[in-house]
Design a protein around this motif. Structure first.
Motif, short mmCIF file in Angstrom:
data_model
loop_
_atom_site.label_atom_id
_atom_site.label_comp_id
_atom_site.label_asym_id
_atom_site.label_seq_id
_atom_site.Cartn_x
_atom_site.Cartn_y
_atom_site.Cartn_z
N ALA A 61 32.12 52.61 44.05
CA ALA A 61 32.78 53.56 43.14
C ALA A 61 34.29 53.55 43.33
O ALA A 61 35.05 53.52 42.34
CB ALA A 61 32.22 54.96 43.37
N PHE A 62 34.76 53.60 44.57
CA PHE A 62 36.20 53.59 44.81
C PHE A 62 36.82 52.26 44.38
O PHE A 62 37.93 52.23 43.83
CB PHE A 62 36.50 53.87 46.28
N THR A 63 36.13 51.17 44.62
CA THR A 63 36.67 49.85 44.27
C THR A 63 36.81 49.71 42.76
O THR A 63 37.88 49.32 42.25
CB THR A 63 35.77 48.73 44.82
N VAL A 64 35.76 50.01 42.02
CA VAL A 64 35.79 49.87 40.56
C VAL A 64 36.72 50.91 39.94
O VAL A 64 37.49 50.60 39.02
CB VAL A 64 34.38 49.99 39.97
N ALA A 65 36.69 52.13 40.45
CA ALA A 65 37.56 53.18 39.92
C ALA A 65 39.03 52.79 40.07
O ALA A 65 39.83 52.94 39.14
CB ALA A 65 37.29 54.50 40.62
N ALA A 66 39.39 52.32 41.26
CA ALA A 66 40.78 51.91 41.49
C ALA A 66 41.17 50.78 40.56
O ALA A 66 42.26 50.79 39.96
CB ALA A 66 40.96 51.49 42.94
N SER A 67 40.30 49.80 40.40
CA SER A 67 40.59 48.66 39.53
C SER A 67 40.75 49.10 38.08
O SER A 67 41.66 48.67 37.37
CB SER A 67 39.48 47.62 39.65
N LEU A 69 41.73 51.90 37.05
CA LEU A 69 42.96 52.68 36.94
C LEU A 69 44.21 51.81 37.12
O LEU A 69 45.33 52.31 37.04
CB LEU A 69 42.97 53.80 37.98
N GLY A 70 44.01 50.53 37.36
CA GLY A 70 45.14 49.62 37.49
C GLY A 70 45.66 49.47 38.90
O GLY A 70 46.68 48.81 39.13
N ALA A 71 44.97 50.08 39.88
CA ALA A 71 45.40 50.01 41.27
C ALA A 71 44.71 48.87 41.99
O ALA A 71 43.71 48.32 41.51
CB ALA A 71 45.09 51.33 41.99
N HIS A 72 45.23 48.52 43.16
CA HIS A 72 44.61 47.49 43.99
C HIS A 72 43.94 48.15 45.19
O HIS A 72 44.61 48.76 46.03
CB HIS A 72 45.65 46.49 44.50
N PRO A 73 42.60 48.05 45.30
CA PRO A 73 41.90 48.61 46.46
C PRO A 73 41.79 47.58 47.58
O PRO A 73 41.49 46.41 47.34
CB PRO A 73 40.52 48.94 45.89
N GLU A 74 42.02 48.03 48.81
CA GLU A 74 41.90 47.15 49.98
C GLU A 74 40.89 47.74 50.94
O GLU A 74 41.10 48.82 51.49
CB GLU A 74 43.25 46.99 50.68
N PHE A 75 39.75 47.06 51.12
CA PHE A 75 38.70 47.54 52.01
C PHE A 75 39.06 47.24 53.46
O PHE A 75 39.41 46.12 53.82
CB PHE A 75 37.37 46.86 51.67
#
Length: 340
Positions: A61-67, A69-75
């Motif tokens: 959810a956080f990965t797809v939501a960030a993407s 929204l145009g953000a880059h998620p880093e696990f």
């Protein structure tokens, strides 16, 4: 501005109007997603995703939501960084805060997420701790509102382990929003006094009913939703045999569904669920205790009244709303909150 640069560490970080806004905003963002309308509120932002505990829904959810929204998620998993091992939580927070625009944390100790928020100087979102599960709550009450069109005069009956983070969060969030919460659990697994006291304080303001009992049939009467969770939580050191034996009478099944007295009661579960024997652990426990399922039977889990997968999908929309509201410099008219 009510949200910008604020962290979401536990439900009481926001008032009823603000929680309602997040629920409604999540429903709006879900509609945008379904219509393929871009909504890059966080374009150019970088999000750190810190995971001490494994995850399917929260990480996805956080990965797809960030993407979206145009953000880059880093696990950043527990083996990827030095959090609490070779580097203090405070030092880690300062380092990450200097590089990332927001931080998600999913782990054990509530104090860790609180320290990350205090020392990073960026919004921090609690993806789950042993005490609270706030992002789950936005998805849960979003699902309830989607199904019934309103939260007014609704009742959720939670049955099972009443001392875990989901039960805590449901009790307090429902109290804030004016949704009545019934909890059916054995006396040894009922919410702690400090959680009850907190919920009762909010319920006195909102008019919600807080009802905690070991009589499961009493708790489910009139419920608009039956909610349960796994009986054995991650990292919990317990006597599994004792836990399951004491909770078997609290299983959600077809018989219990009828006890609600309502034909439109929905089923909620934050997952994963031991509703069959298609997992290693589920099969092992089912064989050990000679039962086909644990906290919820397969027929109920797969019934038309079950909304567990809509609820799971709503995690992404809820998290997207939380991140956008706290980091996206959105214009939210003050009049919205004054009307609530």
């Amino acid at each position: 501005m009510h949200f910008q640069e604020k962290s979401f560490l536990k439900e009481i970080d926001f008032n009823a109007s603000e929680l309602t806004y997040l629920i409604d905003f999540a429903i709006h963002l879900k509609a945008l997603k379904q219509q393929h309308i871009p909504h890059p509120y966080l374009a150019g932002k970088n999000i750190a995703l810190l995971f001490e505990k494994t995850s399917t829904r929260t990480r996805s959810a956080f990965t797809v939501a960030a993407s979206d929204l145009g953000a880059h998620p880093e696990f950043l998993g527990k083996e990827d960084i030095q959090l609490g091992k070779k580097e203090s939580v405070s030092d880690t927070a300062k380092v990450l805060g200097s590089m990332f625009d927001g931080i998600e944390f999913r782990g054990f100790d509530q104090q860790v997420v609180e320290r990350l928020a205090a020392d990073s100087n960026v919004p921090v979102w609690n993806g789950l701790t042993d005490s609270w599960h706030p992002t789950q709550m936005i998805a849960d009450f979003m699902t309830l509102k989607e199904q019934f069109g309103t939260l007014a005069d609704k009742t959720i009956a939670y049955v099972g382990d009443g001392r875990n983070n989901v039960a805590n969060s449901l009790l307090v969030t429902g109290a804030i929003l004016g949704v009545s919460i019934h909890i059916a659990a054995p006396a040894s697994l009922q919410p702690e006094k400090w959680v009850r006291k907190l919920a009762e304080q909010y319920a006195n303001e909102s008019g919600a009913t807080i009802f905690i009992t070991d009589q499961v049939e009493e708790a489910v009467k009139g419920a608009d939703a039956l909610y349960t969770d796994v009986w054995v939580s991650m990292g919990e050191e317990i006597d599994v045999t004792e836990r399951i034996n004491v909770l078997l009478p609290y299983q959600i099944n077809a018989s219990l569904m009828k006890k609600t007295g309502k034909a439109d009661t929905i089923i909620l579960h934050c997952l994963p669920a031991f509703h069959d024997q298609q997992t290693v652990m589920g099969k092992q426990l089912a064989e050990q205790f000679q039962v086909p399922a644990l906290e919820i039977t397969d027929d109920v889990f797969k019934s038309e009244r079950s909304k567990v997968f809509e609820q799971a999908g709503n995690r992404m929309h809820a998290i997207k709303a939380i991140m956008a509201a706290t980091l996206g410099n959105l214009f939210i008219p003050t009049s919205f909150f004054e009307q609530k």
